[in-house]
Enzyme design. Sequence first.
Site, PDB file in Angstrom:
ATOM      1  N   LYS A  58      15.190   4.825  -8.186  1.00  0.00           N
ATOM      2  CA  LYS A  58      13.962   6.209  -8.044  1.00  0.00           C
ATOM      3  C   LYS A  58      15.008   6.982  -7.278  1.00  0.00           C
ATOM      4  O   LYS A  58      14.592   8.551  -7.465  1.00  0.00           O
ATOM      5  CB  LYS A  58      13.216   5.563  -7.360  1.00  0.00           C
ATOM      6  CG  LYS A  58      11.482   5.160  -7.938  1.00  0.00           C
ATOM      7  CD  LYS A  58      10.898   3.999  -7.401  1.00  0.00           C
ATOM      8  CE  LYS A  58       9.619   3.675  -8.525  1.00  0.00           C
ATOM      9  NZ  LYS A  58       8.932   2.824  -8.418  1.00  0.00           N
ATOM     10  N   GLN A 102       5.736   1.278  -1.788  1.00  0.00           N
ATOM     11  CA  GLN A 102       6.532   0.285  -3.349  1.00  0.00           C
ATOM     12  C   GLN A 102       5.726  -1.300  -2.755  1.00  0.00           C
ATOM     13  O   GLN A 102       5.696  -1.590  -1.894  1.00  0.00           O
ATOM     14  CB  GLN A 102       8.246   0.217  -2.991  1.00  0.00           C
ATOM     15  CG  GLN A 102       9.002  -1.019  -4.072  1.00  0.00           C
ATOM     16  CD  GLN A 102       9.239  -0.279  -5.417  1.00  0.00           C
ATOM     17  OE1 GLN A 102       9.464   0.564  -5.663  1.00  0.00           O
ATOM     18  NE2 GLN A 102       8.353  -1.247  -6.735  1.00  0.00           N
ATOM     19  N   ASP A 125       2.113   7.021  -8.152  1.00  0.00           N
ATOM     20  CA  ASP A 125       1.768   6.084  -9.125  1.00  0.00           C
ATOM     21  C   ASP A 125       0.044   5.847  -9.902  1.00  0.00           C
ATOM     22  O   ASP A 125      -0.282   5.291 -10.788  1.00  0.00           O
ATOM     23  CB  ASP A 125       1.553   4.521  -7.732  1.00  0.00           C
ATOM     24  CG  ASP A 125       2.584   4.278  -7.439  1.00  0.00           C
ATOM     25  OD1 ASP A 125       3.652   4.583  -8.990  1.00  0.00           O
ATOM     26  OD2 ASP A 125       3.467   3.334  -7.075  1.00  0.00           O
TER      27      ASP A 125
END
Length: 296
Positions: A58, A102, A125
Site C-alpha cells: 500500500k 490494517q 476502507d
Amino acid sequence: MDRFTRATEIDGKQFATGLLERIKAEVEAVKAETGVVPGLAVVLVGEDPASAVYVASKHRQTVAAGMKSFEHRLPAETTQAELLALVNRLNLNPEVHGILVQLPLPAHLDPNAVIQAINPDKDVDGFHVSNVGHLATGNPALVPCTPLGCMMLLKDTLGENLAGMHAVVVGKSNIVGKPMAQMLMNAHCTVTVVHSQTRNTAELCRAADILVVAAGRAGLVRGDWIKTGAVVIDVGINRIKVDGKSRIVGDVVYGEAGHARAITPVPGGVGPMTIACLLANTLTAFRRHHTLAIAA
Ligand code: NAP
C-alpha cells in the site's frame, strides 16, 4: 457447445494498472488545483507477516500514485487507548485524507471500536457505520475496496447498466458479501445472498446472470453451478497444496467455467483491484474535503 473455451478472462491486473494511471493523473490535477497533496495513513499493529506485506505494498503504490503515505507501525503490545489516540491524531491531521487500520488487530484490541473512532470522511476502507448506512440507503459513501473493485470489473465487462440482472453473492461478510450485495442492489440488480446455512446454494447460483463468490472455500463453485453466459467474479483467495507445492486458487473451479461469458482468474482478477480502489477512495475523500467534483 464447447463448455471450456468461450469464457473471457477478466484481467483485473490490467484494469488496476489503468486505474492507477488515471488516479496518478487526477492526483496531479487536484494538487495543481488546491496546492495540497492527498495523503493516506496506514496503521499496522504487530508483526503479522501477511499484513506487513499488504502495508508495504500500500505504501509503495500510494507513493507511486503521487500521494503522501504516512505509515505507522506499532508494537503488538500497543494498548487500545494508544491506538485510539493515534487514530484521533490522524483524524485531526489536515495532511491525512484517508485512514486505514490494517486488520486483523492483535486479540487484545477491539477492531470495531477502532473503526468507529475513524472520522467517517477519512474512512477509506468504508467500514464505519456511517458509511455502511449511507451505502445501505443508496447515498454517496466511502465503500469497501474489494466490492468496489468487483463493481468496476462488472461494469467494464457488462457496461454501466446492470439493471434487472439477477446477481447472486456467495458470502455475507461485512467486508465483501454484504457491501457487494448493497452495491448490486443500488445498481438495480435483483440480488440473492447465499451463505453457509443456505439450503439450495447450487440451484440459486445457477440462476445468476452475475455470480460473485466470496466464501474463502477452494473449489466451492463447480461448473454446473454456473449458468451459460453468466459473468463470474471470484473473490476467494485460498492457499492450497498441489503436488507438494503451494498454490493460490479462488473459490470457483476455473477450468469448469468455460461456458461463462467472462470470469476473473485467481490470482490476477479481483486481488489487484483492492489497493487501486483504496487509492481511488482516498482521492474521493480528498475531493469531498476540498468540495471538488467526484469522478463518476
Ligand atoms: P469471511 O468473513 O470468512 O466470510 C465468508 C462468507 O462465506 C461467510 O458469509 C460464510 O457464511 C460464507 N460461506 C462459507 N462457506 C460457504 C459455503 N460452503 N457456501 C456458501 N457460503 C459459504 O470471508 P471474507 O473476508 O468475506 O473473504 C472471502 C474470501 O475472499 C476469502 O477467500 C478472502 O481471502 C477473499 N478476499 C479477497 C480479497 C481480495 O482483495 N481479492 C479481499 C477480501 C477477501 P456464514 O456467514 O454463514 O458463515
